[in-house]
Design a protein around this motif. Structure first.
Motif, mmCIF file in Angstrom:
data_model
loop_
_atom_site.group_PDB
_atom_site.id
_atom_site.type_symbol
_atom_site.label_atom_id
_atom_site.label_comp_id
_atom_site.label_asym_id
_atom_site.label_seq_id
_atom_site.Cartn_x
_atom_site.Cartn_y
_atom_site.Cartn_z
ATOM 1 N N ASP A 278 -17.078 119.745 -49.760
ATOM 2 C CA ASP A 278 -15.761 119.070 -50.153
ATOM 3 C C ASP A 278 -15.079 120.891 -50.632
ATOM 4 O O ASP A 278 -16.179 121.554 -51.036
ATOM 5 N N SER A 280 -13.438 121.943 -53.222
ATOM 6 C CA SER A 280 -13.113 122.092 -54.254
ATOM 7 C C SER A 280 -14.803 121.917 -55.232
ATOM 8 O O SER A 280 -14.626 122.253 -56.232
ATOM 9 N N ASP A 281 -15.532 121.571 -54.881
ATOM 10 C CA ASP A 281 -16.876 121.275 -55.187
ATOM 11 C C ASP A 281 -17.368 122.397 -55.343
ATOM 12 O O ASP A 281 -18.049 123.944 -56.444
ATOM 13 N N VAL A 385 -8.723 112.740 -53.403
ATOM 14 C CA VAL A 385 -9.631 112.840 -51.813
ATOM 15 C C VAL A 385 -8.596 112.730 -51.226
ATOM 16 O O VAL A 385 -7.858 111.549 -50.907
ATOM 17 N N ARG A 441 -12.334 114.835 -59.266
ATOM 18 C CA ARG A 441 -11.420 114.875 -57.903
ATOM 19 C C ARG A 441 -10.252 113.706 -58.361
ATOM 20 O O ARG A 441 -10.590 113.054 -57.646
ATOM 21 N N PHE A 517 -8.003 118.534 -57.260
ATOM 22 C CA PHE A 517 -9.121 118.566 -58.394
ATOM 23 C C PHE A 517 -8.823 118.865 -59.064
ATOM 24 O O PHE A 517 -7.255 119.114 -59.540
#
Length: 609
Positions: A278, A280-281, A385, A441, A517
């Motif tokens: 993902d 956002s990570d 998500v 998230r 997020f």
């Protein structure tokens, strides 16, 4: 009347797993790993599994788990041999749960259970197969291909009964849409459920990171193009099996929605050259790396408070050829071995797993003496998500109930908020750390801005001369990830929060292209002598202050250099001398008071005589 013999569904799946030959899908794997021109589109392969009996039975078990009717079932072994079937199972279970009320109304309106009383025993299976029938437009699917798995009697019986009612179901569904003025099927769902249902839709892209520890971006792009993928400009209209390079993260590739199942079986994913991850990570890791690079050195250690899938920790290992270590906390006991294999497959040799919860660690432990940065990513509700199926595939089926119930389900919030607050406070207590990134998230204000507000208030009241302070997220990152609009804008209310906190933090709401997020950045400061303003501390300054205060622990102090020992001994002598000098005026003043008291008493005695 057909009698349905329904053994325990889990036991039945285990029987089928042991009885089925693992080579059944080898032909399909050969197709999926060949050039796309040779196999056509992957959708042609999908049509072979419209009523795969194992998938339907497994999806009904997971539906019961989401509803709370059973404990978490063990993962069917056929998941290990075919990721495509695993995704289909999760997708059917989540979709059936979201359409549960609509499907139950159709069954009642058509009097299905009046004609087939015996199927009341297996309602979850009926609901899952009804949902699959709706996806097919209430039309009879293609004949079941026995070569792809054993025919399960109970699934076949329910299938035959539903086929007799398919016209009634279609008519009742059409009447429901007319009654609700639902020009789109999704409008039959409530607003909250409709937003969650979008998260299992097929129109969301898939993100994959190029693992530069194995191959560079040009090599990966060449292999993809040889396979038949088309490279397009960022945010252009999707072409079949296409991809583009993310404008913020140059090692991140964004793939068209139709490539999801193909990528799961792609050789580059299996050998670790491409990592399904993902975005956002990666944004949180990128921000931490940028802040540490400004104030630290290349051999600084980093802590990840919750290893999760291991993607964030492994990505940190690729950002720079770091000599330092990535310390990842808190894997599940059953996931430790899998995470070790993953880091080895990705060549992330400097990722080390700490087999204990982060909150149980000691900030003064000698193994943390080189830590300068922390990614604080405690467990959250995952309400931001977008691709729920992908998240469940990565993190396991245990999170299915949390993910399925969505942002409207808040009864579990207090448990998450408490853990998040304690995790962030503990991260800020490490004496040598100068940068902490808080990352979730989640869409909930309680998990994000309110946690930050509470911690900021406590930090402002502390007497520390080098405190942590909330700083603004880098504008070069903020401007490139904030979406123009989101279908969750009405869900979040930030009116009662301080504008200073809202403006400094980064909140991204979900869109069809990117999941939601939240990121907040803390940095250690020092007060300058001229204007008493707080300035960021560099890594060496943090170390010196920690040694002066003795907050590095006894083990670290013993291992110090001779120069540091002499300096600390000299400082202790000076402190003793200052203490003695401070006591002298106090003793003199006490003696002076005593002499005055004696003189007054002697005068009073003479007067009385």
């Amino acid at each position: 009347m057909v009698e349905v013999l329904r053994p325990t569904a889990i036991g039945r799946l285990e029987e089928l797993d042991t009885a089925t030959n693992s080579s059944e899908f080898e032909d399909e794997y050969d197709k999926l790993t060949s050039p796309l021109e040779e196999v056509g589109t992957i959708s042609s392969v999908k049509r072979l599994f419209p009523y795969h009996h194992k998938v339907l039975l497994a999806a009904s078990v997971y539906l019961e788990y989401i509803q709370g009717a059973r404990s978490c079932p063990p993962q069917p072994t056929f998941f290990l041999s075919d990721p495509f079937l695993q995704r289909q199972t999760y997708k059917l279970a989540l979709g059936a749960y979201h359409y549960l009320a609509v499907l139950e109304e159709l069954l009642l309106e058509t009097y299905f259970y009046s004609s087939y009383v015996q199927f009341r025993q297996c309602q979850p299976l009926v609901i899952v197969m009804m949902y699959n029938l709706k996806l097919l437009g209430f039309k009879a699917p293609a004949p079941y291909h026995c070569e792809f798995g054993e025919v399960i009697r109970e699934v076949q019986d329910v299938h035959e009964a539903l086929m007799k009612f398919k016209t009634k179901f279609h008519a009742a569904f059409a009447r429901s849409r007319i009654k609700c003025n639902a020009y789109n099927e999704d409008l039959l769902l409530s607003v909250d459920i409709r937003l969650r249902y979008r998260a299992i839709a097929e129109d969301t892209p898939r993100y994959a990171r190029v693992n530069t520890l194995k191959r560079n971006r040009e090599q990966v792009a060449m292999i993809l193009e040889n396979r038949g993928y088309k490279k397009i400009a960022a945010m252009d209209s999707w072409l079949p099996y296409s991809f583009y390079i993310d404008p913020l993260l140059d090692d991140l590739l964004v793939f068209s929605p139709d490539s999801k199942d193909d990528l799961s079986n792609f050789v580059l994913v299996h050998d670790g050259s491409l990592v399904i991850q993902d975005k956002s990570d990666m944004v949180a890791a990128k921000l931490l790396n940028k802040m540490i690079s400004t104030n630290g050195t290349s051999n600084d250690d980093i802590i990840v408070t919750d290893i999760d899938t291991g993607n964030a920790a492994c990505y940190l290992a690729t950002l720079q050829s770091r000599e330092g270590s990535i310390l990842a906390f808190g894997p599940r006991p059953d996931a430790t071995e899998k995470l070790l294999q993953k880091s080895e497959n990705l060549n992330a040799s400097n990722v080390h797993i700490v087999n204990e919860p982060f909150l149980q660690s000691s900030s003064k432990d000698k193994i943390f003496k080189g830590v300068r940065g922390i990614i604080c990513n405690p467990p959250c509700t995952l309400s931001g998500v977008v691709d729920m199926v992908e998240v469940v595939t990565e993190q396991g089926e245990k999170i299915l109930p949390v993910v399925a119930k969505g942002p409207g389900y808040t009864s579990h919030l207090p448990r998450f908020v408490t853990t998040q607050y304690l995790t962030l406070k503990h991260a800020l207590s490490f004496p040598k750390v100068n940068t902490v990134i808080y990352f979730t998230r989640s869409l909930h204000v309680q998990e994000n801005e309110q946690v930050i507000r509470k911690v900021v208030d406590e930090l402002s009241n502390s007497n520390d001369d080098s405190p942590f302070r909330l700083v603004s997220v880098d504008t070069s990152i903020r401007d490139r990830v904030l979406p123009e609009s989101s279908f969750f804008e009405s869900f979040v209310n930030l009116k009662n929060l301080p504008t200073d906190i809202v403006n400094k933090c980064l909140r991204v709401l979900p869109t069809n292209h990117l999941g939601g997020f939240f990121i907040a950045a803390f940095q250690r400061m020092q007060a300058t002598a001229k204007n008493n303003k707080l300035q960021p501390l560099r890594a060496n300054q943090v170390l010196e202050r920690a040694m002066e205060r003795g907050t590095l622990g006894a083990d670290i102090a013993k291992g110090g250099s001779k120069k540091n020992k002499r300096r600390m001994a000299k400082k202790a002598k000076m402190q003793d001398r200052d203490a003695q000098m401070a006591m002298e005026p106090t003793t003199a003043s006490i003696n002076k008071v005593r002499s005055k008291t004696k003189a007054k008493r002697s005068k009073s005695v003479k007067k009385s005589k």
